[in-house]
Design an enzyme around this catalytic site. Sequence first.
Site, PDB file in Angstrom:
ATOM      1  N   ASP A  31       0.734  -1.292   0.083  1.00 27.54           N
ATOM      2  CA  ASP A  31       0.040   0.121  -0.090  1.00 27.54           C
ATOM      3  C   ASP A  31       0.739   1.376  -0.029  1.00 27.54           C
ATOM      4  O   ASP A  31       0.651   2.232  -0.919  1.00 27.54           O
ATOM      5  CB  ASP A  31      -0.880   0.035   1.229  1.00 27.54           C
ATOM      6  CG  ASP A  31      -2.047  -0.853   1.182  1.00 27.54           C
ATOM      7  OD1 ASP A  31      -2.346  -1.609   0.091  1.00 27.54           O
ATOM      8  OD2 ASP A  31      -2.676  -1.036   2.121  1.00 27.54           O
ATOM      9  N   ARG A 110       0.557   4.431  17.677  1.00 28.66           N
ATOM     10  CA  ARG A 110      -0.035   5.599  16.550  1.00 28.66           C
ATOM     11  C   ARG A 110       0.462   6.958  17.123  1.00 28.66           C
ATOM     12  O   ARG A 110       0.795   7.773  16.284  1.00 28.66           O
ATOM     13  CB  ARG A 110      -1.310   5.370  16.160  1.00 28.66           C
ATOM     14  CG  ARG A 110      -1.822   4.150  15.516  1.00 28.66           C
ATOM     15  CD  ARG A 110      -0.831   3.663  14.812  1.00 28.66           C
ATOM     16  NE  ARG A 110      -1.393   2.368  13.842  1.00 28.66           N
ATOM     17  CZ  ARG A 110      -0.267   1.469  13.184  1.00 28.66           C
ATOM     18  NH1 ARG A 110       1.020   1.972  13.393  1.00 28.66           N
ATOM     19  NH2 ARG A 110      -0.836   0.655  12.453  1.00 28.66           N
ATOM     20  N   ASP A 139      -7.137   3.172  12.903  1.00 29.68           N
ATOM     21  CA  ASP A 139      -5.851   3.970  12.917  1.00 29.68           C
ATOM     22  C   ASP A 139      -5.596   5.318  12.164  1.00 29.68           C
ATOM     23  O   ASP A 139      -4.830   6.331  12.543  1.00 29.68           O
ATOM     24  CB  ASP A 139      -4.413   2.896  12.250  1.00 29.68           C
ATOM     25  CG  ASP A 139      -4.249   1.757  13.001  1.00 29.68           C
ATOM     26  OD1 ASP A 139      -4.365   1.830  14.428  1.00 29.68           O
ATOM     27  OD2 ASP A 139      -4.023   0.640  12.527  1.00 29.68           O
ATOM     28  N   SER A 188      -3.781  -8.719   7.416  1.00 33.16           N
ATOM     29  CA  SER A 188      -3.279  -7.452   7.536  1.00 33.16           C
ATOM     30  C   SER A 188      -2.297  -7.469   8.948  1.00 33.16           C
ATOM     31  O   SER A 188      -3.065  -7.913   9.944  1.00 33.16           O
ATOM     32  CB  SER A 188      -4.298  -6.396   7.499  1.00 33.16           C
ATOM     33  OG  SER A 188      -3.859  -5.105   8.173  1.00 33.16           O
TER      34      SER A 188
END
Length: 422
Positions: A31, A110, A139, A188
Site C-alpha cells: 500500500d 500511533r 488507525d 493485515s
Amino acid sequence: MSSTTMVSSSYMPSAEDSFDKILLLYSGGLDTSCMIKWLQEQYGAEVITLTLDLGQGGIEAAREKALQLGVREAYVQDARQEFAQNYLAQEIQANGLYQDRYPLATALARPLMSQYAVEIAQEAGADAIAHGCTGKGNDQVRFEVSIAALAPQIKVLAPVRDWQLSREGEVAYAKAHGIPVQAGSPYSIDANLWGRSIECGMLEDPAQQPPAEIYELVTSPERAPDQPEYLEIQFEAGLPVALNQTSMGLVELIETLNRLAGGHGVGAIDMTEDRIVGLKSREIYECPAAVTLLSAHQELERFCCTIHENEFKPLVDRKWAELVYKGLWHDPLRDDLGAYIGRVNRKVNGKVRLKLYKGSVSIVGRQSENALYDHQLATYDEGQSFDQSASAGFIQIWGLPTRVAQQKMLQSLSSAPQAIGS
Ligand code: ARG
C-alpha cells in the site's frame, strides 16, 4: 459582542490541492509503496518517507526500498526506547486493556508515530503527512486526531480512502510503476514491541478457528514444553526493572518476555472488538510480554493498595485504555488520568513469581515491603491479632440498611389490600 475562538477544522481533500512536499509514513508494504508513486502523480509533490522501528524490525530494508522507488529522503529511526519509556510504561501502570482483553499494542504506537511525523515534517518543510490506513479502521482516527492536535496547520492525506483501488487494481498499479509485488499474505499485520495484531483473510469469519500459520510469537500449547517455567519479575514504582534477578531496561525485558512467555504458548488473544468507527471486527493478537507483565503488575498493585483504591483504580484504568484505543492520547483527560495512575504506582514495589505452562501464566507468589497484607491479622494460627469479638457489632451495623429495607417490604406486603375474591 461575543468573541469566538477559531479552531482549524479538519481537512478534506479536494481536486485543487497541491503540495510541495509530502511526508509519507512508510511501512515498506504494498500500500505505502504504491502511495509513493500515487502521491507524486496526484499532487506533483516531492515525497519523503519516515519508517520507525518500534520493535518490528526491517527499517533498513524499508529505507532501501523507498530510495529505490525514487524518494529523495527516506528517514528511519529506532524509537523503541521512547516507545517503552513514554507509552508502554504508563500502559503497564494502567493495566491497560481495551474491552478487558486487548493490550493496545497498535493503538499505543500511533501517537508516537504521529509525533515523529510532525517533527520530521516540520524539520523537512513538508506541508502534508500521508498515512496508509483504510477508511474503516481505528488507525486513521488515531493518526489524524494526533497530528491535528500537535500541528493543526499540517494537512493529512489518506490515499487508501481516496484512490478506490481493489487489491487487483493495486497489484496492476504496482506492476505498471515498477514496484516489487511479493506473493501477498491474506492478512493485515501490525507489529511492535508490545505485540502483533492480525486481521483480514479467513479471520474475518469469527466462527472459524485461526490457522496455526498466523502465529509468530506464540507457540501452540500442544507444542509448548511439557515442563513449566518459573519467572520472577521485580517492580519499582509499578515498572518492571529486573527479570529473574537480572536488572534490565524495559525494551530488553519486554523482548525477553516475548520470547520466554511466547515459547510457553502465552499471549494469544482471539476476540471481537468494537471499533471507533462503529463496526465490530474479529482480531487476533499475540502479546506474550504484555499479558505476562500486566497480570504480574496488577497482582502487585492490588497487594499494595487499599480496598478503596482497588475498587476505584480499575475504573480509571478502563477509561484510560478507552481513550488510548479511541485515538485520544493527546486529550488532557488521558494525561490527567495518567498522573493519577502514576501516583498510585509510587508504592508498587516488589516481586511477583509466575509460572508459565502450556498457554497459561499464573501468579504463584508475591512479595513487597509495601504490601498491606498483614500476616498477624490474616492468620488463623496462634498469635493472631484480629479481634474476632468485634465482628459481631460490626455485622449489626453493616447489615442495618438491608434489614430495615427487608422489614419495610414485608410490612407493605402484609398491609396491602386483599384482592376481591381471594
Ligand atoms: N484492531 C487493532 C487496533 O485497532 C489492531 C489494528 C491493526 N492494524 C493493522 N493494520 N493490522 O488497534
